[in-house]
Each structure stands twice: as C-alpha cells, then as structure tokens.
Scaffold this motif. Structure first.
Motif, PDB file in Angstrom:
ATOM      1  N   GLU A  41      58.214  26.956  25.740  1.00 49.52           N
ATOM      2  CA  GLU A  41      57.428  27.739  24.788  1.00 49.52           C
ATOM      3  C   GLU A  41      56.037  28.001  25.336  1.00 49.52           C
ATOM      4  O   GLU A  41      55.483  29.115  25.180  1.00 49.52           O
ATOM      5  CB  GLU A  41      57.352  27.003  23.444  1.00 49.52           C
ATOM      6  N   ALA A  42      55.436  26.984  25.981  1.00 49.75           N
ATOM      7  CA  ALA A  42      54.103  27.157  26.559  1.00 49.75           C
ATOM      8  C   ALA A  42      54.135  28.193  27.679  1.00 49.75           C
ATOM      9  O   ALA A  42      53.217  29.026  27.800  1.00 49.75           O
ATOM     10  CB  ALA A  42      53.587  25.813  27.081  1.00 49.75           C
ATOM     11  N   CYS A  43      55.184  28.158  28.479  1.00 48.06           N
ATOM     12  CA  CYS A  43      55.313  29.135  29.569  1.00 48.06           C
ATOM     13  C   CYS A  43      55.510  30.550  29.012  1.00 48.06           C
ATOM     14  O   CYS A  43      54.969  31.529  29.531  1.00 48.06           O
ATOM     15  CB  CYS A  43      56.475  28.753  30.473  1.00 48.06           C
ATOM     16  N   LYS A  44      56.319  30.638  27.959  1.00 46.63           N
ATOM     17  CA  LYS A  44      56.516  31.954  27.333  1.00 46.63           C
ATOM     18  C   LYS A  44      55.207  32.492  26.759  1.00 46.63           C
ATOM     19  O   LYS A  44      54.907  33.690  26.871  1.00 46.63           O
ATOM     20  CB  LYS A  44      57.563  31.839  26.225  1.00 46.63           C
ATOM     21  N   GLU A  45      54.443  31.585  26.157  1.00 49.18           N
ATOM     22  CA  GLU A  45      53.155  32.000  25.602  1.00 49.18           C
ATOM     23  C   GLU A  45      52.212  32.455  26.714  1.00 49.18           C
ATOM     24  O   GLU A  45      51.533  33.501  26.582  1.00 49.18           O
ATOM     25  CB  GLU A  45      52.538  30.835  24.830  1.00 49.18           C
ATOM     26  N   ALA A  46      52.169  31.709  27.813  1.00 50.11           N
ATOM     27  CA  ALA A  46      51.316  32.106  28.943  1.00 50.11           C
ATOM     28  C   ALA A  46      51.801  33.426  29.537  1.00 50.11           C
ATOM     29  O   ALA A  46      50.986  34.295  29.891  1.00 50.11           O
ATOM     30  CB  ALA A  46      51.323  31.008  30.007  1.00 50.11           C
ATOM     31  N   LYS A  47      53.089  33.584  29.639  1.00 50.18           N
ATOM     32  CA  LYS A  47      53.665  34.838  30.157  1.00 50.18           C
ATOM     33  C   LYS A  47      53.310  35.999  29.235  1.00 50.18           C
ATOM     34  O   LYS A  47      52.951  37.094  29.704  1.00 50.18           O
ATOM     35  CB  LYS A  47      55.183  34.689  30.274  1.00 50.18           C
ATOM     36  N   HIS A  48      53.401  35.757  27.931  1.00 51.16           N
ATOM     37  CA  HIS A  48      53.067  36.814  26.976  1.00 51.16           C
ATOM     38  C   HIS A  48      51.597  37.209  27.095  1.00 51.16           C
ATOM     39  O   HIS A  48      51.265  38.414  27.081  1.00 51.16           O
ATOM     40  CB  HIS A  48      53.369  36.325  25.558  1.00 51.16           C
ATOM     41  N   ARG A  49      50.707  36.225  27.232  1.00 49.34           N
ATOM     42  CA  ARG A  49      49.285  36.521  27.383  1.00 49.34           C
ATOM     43  C   ARG A  49      49.030  37.331  28.647  1.00 49.34           C
ATOM     44  O   ARG A  49      48.236  38.293  28.639  1.00 49.34           O
ATOM     45  CB  ARG A  49      48.473  35.223  27.409  1.00 49.34           C
ATOM     46  N   LEU A  50      49.705  36.943  29.755  1.00 43.84           N
ATOM     47  CA  LEU A  50      49.534  37.696  31.009  1.00 43.84           C
ATOM     48  C   LEU A  50      50.059  39.121  30.865  1.00 43.84           C
ATOM     49  O   LEU A  50      49.432  40.078  31.345  1.00 43.84           O
ATOM     50  CB  LEU A  50      50.256  36.975  32.145  1.00 43.84           C
ATOM     51  N   GLU A  51      51.220  39.244  30.236  1.00 42.18           N
ATOM     52  CA  GLU A  51      51.794  40.580  30.073  1.00 42.18           C
ATOM     53  C   GLU A  51      50.904  41.470  29.208  1.00 42.18           C
ATOM     54  O   GLU A  51      50.702  42.661  29.513  1.00 42.18           O
ATOM     55  CB  GLU A  51      53.186  40.471  29.451  1.00 42.18           C
ATOM     56  N   MET A  52      50.362  40.889  28.128  1.00 41.49           N
ATOM     57  CA  MET A  52      49.477  41.667  27.278  1.00 41.49           C
ATOM     58  C   MET A  52      48.198  42.055  28.021  1.00 41.49           C
ATOM     59  O   MET A  52      47.725  43.207  27.937  1.00 41.49           O
ATOM     60  CB  MET A  52      49.142  40.866  26.022  1.00 41.49           C
ATOM     61  N   ILE A 104      44.743  33.686  33.691  1.00 45.58           N
ATOM     62  CA  ILE A 104      45.338  33.321  34.984  1.00 45.58           C
ATOM     63  C   ILE A 104      45.358  31.807  35.148  1.00 45.58           C
ATOM     64  O   ILE A 104      46.343  31.219  35.601  1.00 45.58           O
ATOM     65  CB  ILE A 104      44.550  33.986  36.126  1.00 45.58           C
ATOM     66  N   ARG A 105      44.228  31.173  34.751  1.00 46.89           N
ATOM     67  CA  ARG A 105      44.141  29.713  34.898  1.00 46.89           C
ATOM     68  C   ARG A 105      45.182  29.007  34.010  1.00 46.89           C
ATOM     69  O   ARG A 105      45.862  28.085  34.456  1.00 46.89           O
ATOM     70  CB  ARG A 105      42.739  29.241  34.536  1.00 46.89           C
ATOM     71  N   LEU A 106      45.292  29.456  32.758  1.00 46.97           N
ATOM     72  CA  LEU A 106      46.270  28.844  31.853  1.00 46.97           C
ATOM     73  C   LEU A 106      47.701  29.056  32.359  1.00 46.97           C
ATOM     74  O   LEU A 106      48.532  28.149  32.290  1.00 46.97           O
ATOM     75  CB  LEU A 106      46.104  29.425  30.445  1.00 46.97           C
ATOM     76  N   SER A 114      55.200  23.072  34.676  1.00 49.40           N
ATOM     77  CA  SER A 114      56.650  23.290  34.758  1.00 49.40           C
ATOM     78  C   SER A 114      57.230  22.683  36.025  1.00 49.40           C
ATOM     79  O   SER A 114      58.308  22.091  36.012  1.00 49.40           O
ATOM     80  CB  SER A 114      56.964  24.791  34.710  1.00 49.40           C
ATOM     81  N   ILE A 115      56.489  22.829  37.129  1.00 50.50           N
ATOM     82  CA  ILE A 115      56.944  22.241  38.394  1.00 50.50           C
ATOM     83  C   ILE A 115      57.027  20.731  38.270  1.00 50.50           C
ATOM     84  O   ILE A 115      58.009  20.096  38.687  1.00 50.50           O
ATOM     85  CB  ILE A 115      56.008  22.660  39.546  1.00 50.50           C
TER      86      ILE A 115
END
Length: 295
Positions: A41-52, A104-106, A114-115
C-alpha cells in the motif's frame, strides 16, 4: 492406539512440537504477510504521488512549450484582461522543488523498504521452511523408531506366547497322566481294602494281627498316601494351568494391541507423512498443484 499403548511417547512429543512449530510459523507468516500488504500500500501510494507529480509536470511542460511558441505575429494570441495577477494557489519555486524532491525521496525510501522487506520475506520463508522440514524429519525418525520398537516387542511377545502355549500343552499332558495314575491306584486300593474286610470277618481267635494283616494295612496306607500326593500334584498342575491360560490371554491381548499400534503408526501415520511438502514448497515455490508433483 488403544489401552496401555496410548502413551505420550517420543513420536507423540515430536508431533506436539511440530504442531506448536506450525502454529508459530503461521503467526510469523501472518505478520510478514500483513507487513507485505502494508508495504505494498505504501509503494502504491508513493507510485501514485509520483504519477500525479509526473502528470502535472508533463501538463506544465506542454503548456510552457505552447507559450514559448507564441509570437506577436502568430499563434492563438488573445487579450485576457485581469490576468496580470498572481494566482493565490501558485507555489513558490522553493516549494515546487521541495515538493518534487520529497516525492522522489519518499518513493526511494519505499523502494528501499521494499527491498529490505523482500530480504526479510526470503529469510523468513527459508528459515521457517527449514525448521518445518527438520522437525518433520525428526517426527519421521521418531515414528520409524517407534514402529521398530513395537515390532520388536511384538516378536518377543509372540515368542513368549509360543513358550506359554507349549508349557500349557505339557501341563495338560501332566494332568492327564496324574488323573490316569490316580485312576490306576483305585483298583489296587479296592482289592487291598476288600481283603482287609474279608479278614476282619474271621471268627474268634482267628481274627489275628498276623503278618498279612500288617502288610495289607501298610499297602492301603501306602496307596492312600500315594493318591493324596498325586491329588496334590494334580491340584498344583491345574492351578498352574489356570495361571498359564491367564498369561496366554494377557499375551494375546498385548500382541493385538501392539499390532494395532504398528498398523496405525506404519500404515496410517508414516503413509500420511509421505505427503508432507518438500522444502521448496514450504518456501512458497509451486511447480505443480500440491499433491501432483513428481518425486
């Protein structure tokens, strides 16, 4: 298992340990799964922020490119009165840069998390599967040892049963011989007693304690003593026969119990244990539906 074989032996203790270990592994995997869901969920949220952010920057770049291409003599230029003002929603360059850097940092932090989590998952799966496999091997060995012990005990009981049956046959033969011997003493005893009775009917002075009278009394006494001894031995033999019969029944019951235990441990438990998953399956790998893989 039944009767006195229903004990908490080494095999059962190992099975109880395995149940406890499986419960612990399930708890560990459940916690790891929840951590994985949270990280996802955290990765999806970070991905969503980057995409936006990327989408906004792409739109801004497109608008700025259109503005750059506008000239005094070309382009769709129009008079827009009242536009020479700052928009209250506009950000400052420093805020713009900070917002982008934070995204980017988040995102990088979540990627690194994740790693690390993948490493933890791999280690957890490896360790738990190894622990389960080692415990399964201990259970297998304990059951195998228990089956061997029970089979050995069964063989010893069967040997004792054979000896007991042979002894029963010998005692039964002895009882028949004693009964025959007692029966054979009956006729001589009757003869001796009849002779004494006849001699006691002699008249007057002829009823004398002569040598034949002494010998007849001695003969009757000797026969009766012999019969009493034979009857004592017969009683002892019959008592021994009853004891042996009781021992025989106990041995037969114990052998039946042991054979039942062997059947349960070998034909049911050990056979079921062959379906225990391999280490790679316990680690989460699947090459075929469970139970259909080739071994």
């Amino acid at each position: 298992r039944i009767d006195y074989d229903l004990v908490q032996d080494a095999a059962e203790k190992e099975l109880l340990k395995e149940i406890e270990l499986i419960s612990q592994v399930q708890d560990t995997l459940s916690r790891t799964l929840q951590q994985t869901k949270d990280q996802l969920e955290a990765c999806k949220e970070a991905k969503h922020r980057l995409e936006m952010d990327w989408s906004d920057k792409y739109s801004a770049q497109h608008l700025d490119s259109r503005s750059v291409n506008l000239k005094n003599n070309r382009g769709n230029i129009q008079r827009k009165s009242g536009k020479a003002l700052y928009n209250v929603t506009e950000s400052l360059p420093g805020d713009w840069q900070t917002f982008t850097d934070n995204n980017i940092r988040l995102a990088e932090q979540e990627r690194e998390a994740s790693i690390r989590l993948r490493g933890v998952i791999g280690s957890t799966l490896s360790n738990t599967s190894q622990d389960l496999r080692e415990q399964a091997d201990r259970v297998q060995q304990s059951l195998t040892d228990r089956v061997a012990e029970t089979e050995e005990a069964t063989r010893k009981l069967e040997t004792n049963l054979k000896k007991t049956v042979d002894e029963i046959a010998q005692v039964e033969t002895m009882i028949r011989n004693l009964k025959d011997a007692i029966w054979e003493k009956d006729a001589p005893n009757k003869v001796a007693q009849t002779r004494l009775t006849n001699r006691h009917q002699r008249p007057n002075i002829e009823q004398c304690r002569d040598e034949p009278a002494h010998r007849l009394i001695e003969e009757v006494t000797e026969i009766e003593d012999t019969v009493r001894q034979l009857e004592t031995k017969l009683e002892q033999s019959e008592q021994r026969q009853r004891e042996l019969q009781s021992t025989r029944l106990a041995l037969e019951k114990e052998i039946s119990v042991k054979k039942t235990s062997v059947s349960i441990d070998r034909d049911r438990c050990l056979r079921e244990r062959t379906c225990f998953p391999a280490t790679n399956h316990l680690s989460g790998y699947r090459t075929a539906p469970f139970g259909l893989e080739q071994t």
